[in-house]
Design an enzyme around this catalytic site. Structure first.
Site, PDB file in Angstrom:
ATOM      1  N   SER A 161      -4.216   7.170   2.680  1.00 60.17           N
ATOM      2  CA  SER A 161      -5.561   6.625   2.638  1.00 60.17           C
ATOM      3  C   SER A 161      -6.608   7.737   2.825  1.00 60.17           C
ATOM      4  O   SER A 161      -6.623   8.690   2.064  1.00 60.17           O
ATOM      5  CB  SER A 161      -5.694   5.518   3.690  1.00 60.17           C
ATOM      6  OG  SER A 161      -6.831   4.734   3.463  1.00 60.17           O
ATOM      7  N   ASP A 210      -3.861  -3.857  -3.129  1.00 58.66           N
ATOM      8  CA  ASP A 210      -4.668  -2.861  -2.406  1.00 58.66           C
ATOM      9  C   ASP A 210      -5.974  -2.667  -3.157  1.00 58.66           C
ATOM     10  O   ASP A 210      -5.969  -2.419  -4.370  1.00 58.66           O
ATOM     11  CB  ASP A 210      -3.884  -1.545  -2.340  1.00 58.66           C
ATOM     12  CG  ASP A 210      -4.609  -0.430  -1.591  1.00 58.66           C
ATOM     13  OD1 ASP A 210      -5.754  -0.647  -1.132  1.00 58.66           O
ATOM     14  OD2 ASP A 210      -4.033   0.664  -1.463  1.00 58.66           O
ATOM     15  N   HIS A 219      -1.946  -2.077   1.057  1.00 61.98           N
ATOM     16  CA  HIS A 219      -2.471  -0.899   1.729  1.00 61.98           C
ATOM     17  C   HIS A 219      -1.971  -0.904   3.178  1.00 61.98           C
ATOM     18  O   HIS A 219      -1.963  -1.940   3.833  1.00 61.98           O
ATOM     19  CB  HIS A 219      -4.002  -0.931   1.712  1.00 61.98           C
ATOM     20  CG  HIS A 219      -4.633   0.350   2.118  1.00 61.98           C
ATOM     21  ND1 HIS A 219      -5.016   1.314   1.212  1.00 61.98           N
ATOM     22  CD2 HIS A 219      -4.954   0.845   3.338  1.00 61.98           C
ATOM     23  CE1 HIS A 219      -5.545   2.335   1.846  1.00 61.98           C
ATOM     24  NE2 HIS A 219      -5.516   2.081   3.143  1.00 61.98           N
TER      25      HIS A 219
END
Length: 309
Positions: A156, A250, A280
């Site tokens: 991320s 996601d 995610h």
């Protein structure tokens, strides 16, 4: 094969456990994000389990680094890990289990960089801290590691920082040997369908993305700034072999695909690894979700192959 109609059963069970939790940034303010940080830490501990061993904490370039040595060393590579959390969450020991798992799977020392976080330290402080630590680790590597065989790994927000750091190292004539970028956000300027398609219900929400971006930027205009949007760098050529992993459910999925495709178009050995039934955050869900553990083990095995063990 058609796309799954919903997330993996293990993901559904995990998210059901968190149904009653407030929205991640429900009670945050621009000055105080203590509640989201505490909530994120609890969820990561729930999904990731305890780390097998405590890390050694040292300084690198004025930034704390948490060194995780593998249970069985099979490589002298140096793996630098940059954690996720939207440049706002995830500091301290929150990612110890994920970093220790990376060390064990690759068989190499992992240096997890505890870079400064927004809003106390907005852009460019997290990036500058990460870069300072990486340069210091390359100049004074942990015992038993070869800085010429350095990999950058990030999930991320950490994947964003890793990609930007790799571009800087490339320009200095010392690109990393490999990268693993898990659901990266490589572009602050683009608009991607998955942000709307996966806006709610899959842990990371579109409002979370907006909140983290706002806290990180702190009023900085992202347009034209490749320190924020590595996808928009003048050239991606010369970056190392790079694994780009995405999750089907996601908001950041399509941006990750775009980055993998841009790397490939620039002649980079880009490995686009899609996980259609995951969400995610799966990189930190290994203890709770068997499908996440399987996916992460495969990504780590591929990274180890790129590093030649």
């Amino acid at each position: 094969m058609s796309a799954p109609t919903g997330p993996d059963a293990g993901i559904r069970d995990l998210l059901a456990r968190w149904t009653d939790a407030p929205a991640m940034f429900a009670d945050a303010s621009p000055e105080d994000v203590s509640s989201p940080r505490a909530r994120f830490a609890v969820q990561m501990a729930d999904a990731g389990g305890p780390p097998p061993r405590p890390p050694e904490v040292r300084d690198a370039g004025g930034v704390p680094v948490r060194l995780h040595r593998p249970a069985s060393a099979t490589s002298d590579a140096l793996v630098v890990f940059l954690h996720g959390g939207g440049w706002v969450l995830g500091g301290g020991d929150v990612y110890d289990a994920a970093a220790a798992g990376l060390a064990d799977d690759v068989g190499a020392v992992v240096a997890a960089v505890d870079y400064p976080l927004a809003p106390e330290h907005p852009f460019p402080a997290p990036l500058e801290g990460a870069q300072a630590a990486i340069r210091a680790l390359l100049a004074d590597p942990p015992a038993g590691t070869d800085p010429a065989r350095c990999a950058l790994v990030g999930d991320s927000a950490g994947a964003n920082l890793a990609a930007v750091a790799a571009l800087a190292l490339r320009d200095e004539g010392r690109p990393p040997a490999a990268m693993l970028l898990v659901y990266p956000p490589p572009d602050f300027e683009g608009r991607y369908p998955s942000v709307t398609e996966n806006a709610e219900g899959y842990w990371l929400t579109a409002s979370d993305v907006k909140a983290c971006s706002k806290l990180y930027l702190a009023g900085h205009d992202p347009r034209g700034d490749v320190r924020l949007s590595p996808l928009r760098a003048p050239s991606l050529a010369g970056l190392p072999p790079t694994i780009v992993a995405t999750a089907g459910f996601d908001p950041l999925r399509d941006a990750g695909h775009a980055f993998a495709d841009a790397l490939a178009a620039a002649g980079v050995d880009a490995r686009r690894r899609e996980h259609p039934a995951l969400v995610h955050g799966f990189y930190g869900f290994r203890a709770a979700v068997p499908a996440a553990d399987t996916a992460v083990r495969a990504l780590h095995a591929e990274l180890a192959g790129l590093l030649g063990r």
